[in-house]
Structures are given as structure tokens and as C-alpha cells.
Motif scaffolding. Sequence first.
Motif, PDB file in Angstrom:
ATOM      1  N   ASP A   1       0.831  -1.213   0.000  1.00  0.00           N
ATOM      2  CA  ASP A   1       0.000   0.000   0.000  1.00  0.00           C
ATOM      3  C   ASP A   1       0.865   1.263   0.000  1.00  0.00           C
ATOM      4  O   ASP A   1       0.346   2.377  -0.046  1.00  0.00           O
TER       5      ASP A   1
ATOM      6  N   HIS B   1       8.540   0.352  11.935  1.00  0.00           N
ATOM      7  CA  HIS B   1       7.291  -0.331  11.565  1.00  0.00           C
ATOM      8  C   HIS B   1       7.564  -1.734  11.022  1.00  0.00           C
ATOM      9  O   HIS B   1       7.026  -2.712  11.545  1.00  0.00           O
TER      10      HIS B   1
ATOM     11  N   ASP C   1       4.463   4.657   7.819  1.00  0.00           N
ATOM     12  CA  ASP C   1       3.772   3.934   8.880  1.00  0.00           C
ATOM     13  C   ASP C   1       4.683   3.914  10.106  1.00  0.00           C
ATOM     14  O   ASP C   1       5.869   3.627   9.990  1.00  0.00           O
TER      15      ASP C   1
END
Length: 452
Positions: free
Chosen positions: A65, A161, A182
Motif C-alpha cells: 500500500d 514499523h 507507517d
Amino acid sequence: MRITFLGATDTVTGSRFLVESDSGRLLVDCGLFQGLKKLRLRNRERFPVDPAALHGIVLTHAHLDHSGYFPLLYRNGFAGRAWCTPATLALCGILLPDSGYLQEEEAAYANKEGFSRHSPARPLYTQRDAEESLAALHGVPFAQEFHPAPSFSARFGQAGHILGAAWVWLSDGKRSVVFSGDVGRPNDPVMNVPEPIPPADCLVVESTYGDRRHAATDPADTLADIIDATAARGGTILIPSFAVGRAQVLLHLLAGLVRARRIPRLPVYLDSPMAINATELFIGHHALHRLSAEDCRRMGALATYTRTAAESKAAMNRRGPKIIISASGMATGGRVLHHLKRCLPDPSSSIVFVGYQAAGTRGAALLAGAESIKIHGEYHRVRAHVEHIDGLSAHADAAELIDWLKQAEQAPKRTYIVHGEPSAQDALRRRLRDELGWEARIPEYRGTEELP
Ligand SMILES: [Zn+2]
């Protein structure tokens, strides 16, 4: 400097941010939209910027993503460099070709079943496209300055992350901005603590868990209880897991439980070629996580790696209690489906979900108590125990995000909240205002913002 928000505005996927100054134009992250069909269709829309007009691309980490749209931009004419950390580069070498392969498989399946509205269905990009695009990736270590576009300087800091995950600081000489990517957790069992962000005029921050708190229970305790109970029944412990990140955490936790003699010594199989490759990369990158060489050795020695389909079948056919870690994490595809067909009807077995289960997936249906599940066109009765272990998330929760931001040397003049469902974004916006006194906005999809 101005930012146009081309994704991850009202959802947790499709991170794509266009950053422009008078002389340079670059993209921060280049992710796929995933999940609901309405979102996935955005991957097929014409990209609003000619890829050839982008000077550079910066990738915060390898999750699809954030990186999975890159092969398409490359095929459509992007001719610059895509900058990322060396570990992200290595992980992209595993994830992007696999993503192309899955796109091809999906298109082939749609054509066979005749349900595509486009005839014939075409993959977004192929495995070959993805492999070719890897040549444009360029690794830069954390803290080292680089120049992704004319007039722009940048550097990466550790976001904690997944392996190689970074926040990125960007400046055009007049204004500066930090993109969080993230953000990991301060007490992650394997990843390093996220580094505080440097001074910047603006911040673009994720909000996946902006309205939630992770459970306070130790996930290792829950895992040990489930394994004990299942082994006593003589069943199989099947863990659908994300191949990058989660699978390595699981191996580490299991190695710790075996060492502490908290669970019986059962055969453990890591049954996903992608998870095996990611584990080998993880073990090879000592400085980027908190495990010692000894921890890594134990983790590597714990599981039998099953690369071929025949080995995978043999693992499932082995009699007696055993632990199988297999992908995909939401049981949407992959080898775990074959294992599910065997385990679901067996009341002695346990299926253990260890991550977020998106709406519409088999994982979500099982956790909601479905009585039967459709796999490969047939329904299978659910008689196995279905469990969920909270607290293994690789994302900071709201309180952890606030604590991390509090460590910034200087408050940004403005913060944009992205990468969250609308309720999570709004909850984080209010907390930033009330607890830190920061002005935060929620940008619109395709909206452009001039930095103050
Ligand atoms: Zn991620």
C-alpha cells in the motif's frame, strides 16, 4: 512547496503524495489501493501526473500500500530514481514481483470465469514489469542526505514499523516537511524504537489506529495458552500470517516460548516462500532490529522452511499436533487456503488470526463466527476453534503516536492526518489539538495544500 494528496486520504491504503516546488516534482510513496472494490478501482484510473514528468519517487517502506503502484508508473514512463532504504529495496525485490504475479493470476482467473467487465481482463502489471522496475530503485542508508529532485534534499529516519521502514524529511530550501510513513511501536518485540522527527514546517502523519488503544495483555501469553490447549486436543495450530513483519515476530515469540518451556516442543513450519525470504533478509539485517545474533539463530532454527508445494502438503499430512504459519494473513489467497480446508472441519484444531482482518475477507468472516466458508468454489463447515491475538500490530496506537510526536524538538506549523478511516483521522486530529496544541487538518482526496 505544495502537496497534492493522491491517496490514503480517507482510507489506510494507496499512499501517494505529490510534492512540488518551483523547480522540482516528486512523489512520496507509490502505493496500491486495496480492500473494497470502490477503492481498488482507483488503481485503474489515469494517474493525474505524467510519470515521465516526475523527477523522483521516495518510498517510506516496502508494504504494497506504499510501494505496489511503482511498477505501473515505471512501465508508463517514469525515468528517474526511486529512493528508499537498502532494506526496503531488498524487500521490494520480494514483494513487487509477487504482486505482479498475483495480478496476472487474478486476471487469468477472471477471464476463465468470465466475470470481468473488461474483456479480456488485464493485470495492472505483470511479474516481468515489476522485475524490470526494480532497476530504478536506489538504496540510501538512514540519516544520509540525498537529492530526489532539483532543489530538494531529503533524509530517512527509522520508523520502527517493519524492516527498513522510514519517515522522510524533505526540504526545497525554503520549506520542509516530514512524512511519517507507517509508524511502529515503542515496545515492539523485534523492531527498533521509532526515532523522533526533526524540526519541519509541516508533518504528514498516519492514523491507522488514531482512535484505538492496543490490548495491554502480552500476546505471547495468549499464544502459549492457545498452543497448549490445541496440543492437548491433538490438533493443528494454523496461523494465517502476513509474510513480511508478522511472520518474523511470530517465529521470535515461539522461539522464546519454547526456550522458556512454556509450550511443548512441536514441529513448526514456515509455509510461505515469501515469508521464508523475508525471514532470511530479516536475519541478515542486524542493525535494523533489536534481536541479537543469538535470538536470530534461535528464530532461524525453530521452523522447518517449506518452499515447495510437496513439502507444504507433507507438513499438513504429518500426524499429531503441529504449528503451521502460512500466508496470506487474511486468508484471501495463498497456501493457507489449502491448510484451511483441512483444519476448518476439525474440532481439535485452532485457526489463529494475528492481525487486522479487513471487511470482506475470509478472516473477517471467520472471526465474526461464520458457520461455513467458501474456498475454491466449495463450502467448508467451521468446527475448528477460531482465535484472534490482539497486540501484534506493527502500527503505533493513538497514545503511542502522541507520545512519539511529543518527542519532536519543535512543533510543526501544520499537520496533515492521512492513512486512516475517517473516524480514526478525526479522533487523532482532536487529540493533537487538545493534548499537544497542534493545528491538524484532514486533507481531501486529490486536494492540494500550499505549505505555510
Ligand atoms: Zn506498512
